[in-house]
Enzyme design. Sequence first.
Site, PDB file in Angstrom:
ATOM      1  N   GLY A  98      -2.705 -21.163  -2.263  1.00 24.19           N
ATOM      2  CA  GLY A  98      -2.194 -20.413  -1.127  1.00 24.19           C
ATOM      3  C   GLY A  98      -1.130 -21.172  -0.373  1.00 24.19           C
ATOM      4  O   GLY A  98      -0.998 -21.053   0.851  1.00 24.19           O
ATOM      5  N   ARG A 144       3.131 -20.089   1.727  1.00 22.73           N
ATOM      6  CA  ARG A 144       3.514 -19.783   3.104  1.00 22.73           C
ATOM      7  C   ARG A 144       2.362 -20.159   4.022  1.00 22.73           C
ATOM      8  O   ARG A 144       1.297 -20.580   3.574  1.00 22.73           O
ATOM      9  CB  ARG A 144       3.843 -18.295   3.265  1.00 22.73           C
ATOM     10  CG  ARG A 144       2.679 -17.377   3.003  1.00 22.73           C
ATOM     11  CD  ARG A 144       3.027 -15.929   3.304  1.00 22.73           C
ATOM     12  NE  ARG A 144       1.871 -15.060   3.161  1.00 22.73           N
ATOM     13  CZ  ARG A 144       1.833 -13.806   3.588  1.00 22.73           C
ATOM     14  NH1 ARG A 144       2.889 -13.288   4.180  1.00 22.73           N
ATOM     15  NH2 ARG A 144       0.741 -13.069   3.428  1.00 22.73           N
ATOM     16  N   ASP A 150      -2.370 -17.119  -9.614  1.00 22.86           N
ATOM     17  CA  ASP A 150      -3.291 -16.059  -9.215  1.00 22.86           C
ATOM     18  C   ASP A 150      -4.683 -16.676  -9.210  1.00 22.86           C
ATOM     19  O   ASP A 150      -5.259 -16.947 -10.266  1.00 22.86           O
ATOM     20  CB  ASP A 150      -3.212 -14.896 -10.203  1.00 22.86           C
ATOM     21  CG  ASP A 150      -4.143 -13.739  -9.844  1.00 22.86           C
ATOM     22  OD1 ASP A 150      -4.981 -13.909  -8.935  1.00 22.86           O
ATOM     23  OD2 ASP A 150      -4.036 -12.680 -10.497  1.00 22.86           O
ATOM     24  N   ASN A 170      -7.375 -23.003  -0.424  1.00 23.23           N
ATOM     25  CA  ASN A 170      -6.865 -22.409   0.803  1.00 23.23           C
ATOM     26  C   ASN A 170      -6.520 -20.923   0.672  1.00 23.23           C
ATOM     27  O   ASN A 170      -6.498 -20.201   1.668  1.00 23.23           O
ATOM     28  CB  ASN A 170      -5.614 -23.178   1.258  1.00 23.23           C
ATOM     29  CG  ASN A 170      -4.898 -22.501   2.396  1.00 23.23           C
ATOM     30  OD1 ASN A 170      -5.385 -22.482   3.526  1.00 23.23           O
ATOM     31  ND2 ASN A 170      -3.744 -21.920   2.100  1.00 23.23           N
ATOM     32  N   SER A 177     -14.005 -19.912   7.799  1.00 22.83           N
ATOM     33  CA  SER A 177     -13.428 -19.298   8.988  1.00 22.83           C
ATOM     34  C   SER A 177     -14.511 -19.187  10.042  1.00 22.83           C
ATOM     35  O   SER A 177     -15.709 -19.130   9.721  1.00 22.83           O
ATOM     36  CB  SER A 177     -12.880 -17.899   8.665  1.00 22.83           C
ATOM     37  OG  SER A 177     -12.531 -17.198   9.843  1.00 22.83           O
ATOM     38  N   TYR A 219     -13.997  -9.256   5.019  1.00 23.14           N
ATOM     39  CA  TYR A 219     -13.490 -10.616   5.267  1.00 23.14           C
ATOM     40  C   TYR A 219     -14.588 -11.528   5.797  1.00 23.14           C
ATOM     41  O   TYR A 219     -14.795 -12.641   5.300  1.00 23.14           O
ATOM     42  CB  TYR A 219     -12.331 -10.556   6.266  1.00 23.14           C
ATOM     43  CG  TYR A 219     -11.766 -11.908   6.609  1.00 23.14           C
ATOM     44  CD1 TYR A 219     -10.912 -12.575   5.733  1.00 23.14           C
ATOM     45  CD2 TYR A 219     -12.092 -12.540   7.816  1.00 23.14           C
ATOM     46  CE1 TYR A 219     -10.399 -13.820   6.043  1.00 23.14           C
ATOM     47  CE2 TYR A 219     -11.578 -13.785   8.137  1.00 23.14           C
ATOM     48  CZ  TYR A 219     -10.735 -14.421   7.249  1.00 23.14           C
ATOM     49  OH  TYR A 219     -10.225 -15.661   7.562  1.00 23.14           O
ATOM     50  N   LYS A 254     -16.098 -14.964   3.913  1.00 22.62           N
ATOM     51  CA  LYS A 254     -16.033 -16.312   4.475  1.00 22.62           C
ATOM     52  C   LYS A 254     -17.423 -16.899   4.699  1.00 22.62           C
ATOM     53  O   LYS A 254     -17.622 -18.115   4.615  1.00 22.62           O
ATOM     54  CB  LYS A 254     -15.224 -16.300   5.779  1.00 22.62           C
ATOM     55  CG  LYS A 254     -13.732 -16.062   5.552  1.00 22.62           C
ATOM     56  CD  LYS A 254     -13.130 -17.108   4.619  1.00 22.62           C
ATOM     57  CE  LYS A 254     -11.639 -16.941   4.446  1.00 22.62           C
ATOM     58  NZ  LYS A 254     -11.036 -17.985   3.582  1.00 22.62           N
TER      59      LYS A 254
END
Length: 274
Positions: A36, A39, A87, A114, A166, A179, A183
Amino acid sequence: MTATTPNELANTTRADASPLSASYPELVGKVAVVTGAGRGMGAVFATELARRGINVVAGDLDGAPEVADQINEEIAEGGRVVGLRTDVTEPGDHDRLLGAAVDEFGGVDFWINNAGIFPQAEFTEIPPAQLTSTYQVNVNGVVYGAQTAARHMRAHGGGTIVNMASVAAVRVRATRAAYNSSKAAVRHLTSCMAVELGSHNIRVNAIAPGFVDTEMTRWVREDPAALDRALSTVPLHRVGSPIEVFGALYFLLSDSARYITGAVIPVDGGSQHI
């Protein structure tokens, strides 16, 4: 009492992006894989690791080769970065990242899982495709990356794996069930990995960011009312910065954390407690 203007609010709650003074010279010359990294937070990780003399293989679906070129141009003296299109839902792509690290730098010392996505939908409206893609990237991608890293590290004396969890793993928000649960899985997988891999001298930890200044949170930062609501749940009452998340990562990779495994370090301004 005078009302706080949007500009005043932005000035008092903005992220602190000042440079970090921490230094771990024992990490110079080591090798890290960062997924990841095309960016956002991953690009910051790759940049800051290279700035501190760590060689990096950066993987992402988009932008990783370009980010690698930019970092290498910007940092004349430091680590070198190699970027690959990756990927993370494909186990073979993790093998390619490892192969690049071995070919370019001789091996891997650190693996940072990440890559992640952040979908939203009301619980009863979550489409099957969203659930599948979220778990494939956020959970399967972590498993595949850690498996690849652990096989190599087990045969070469050990290493360190860091997963990105997270605050959402422990703090529920509406419309984020896919999500949040993904996490939470990363958080628990980190414990599982730490227990199973510790005897091979492989440390596995996770970082749990909260409200951090990234593209994902820009819409909140541009809306004073939304920003005020968001920061009402952050005891430090400001946005975090990617460099502050990197600070936790840098520490976990260092010898100062050599007896730490299975930990989840929150970088959230205290928001998990509210």
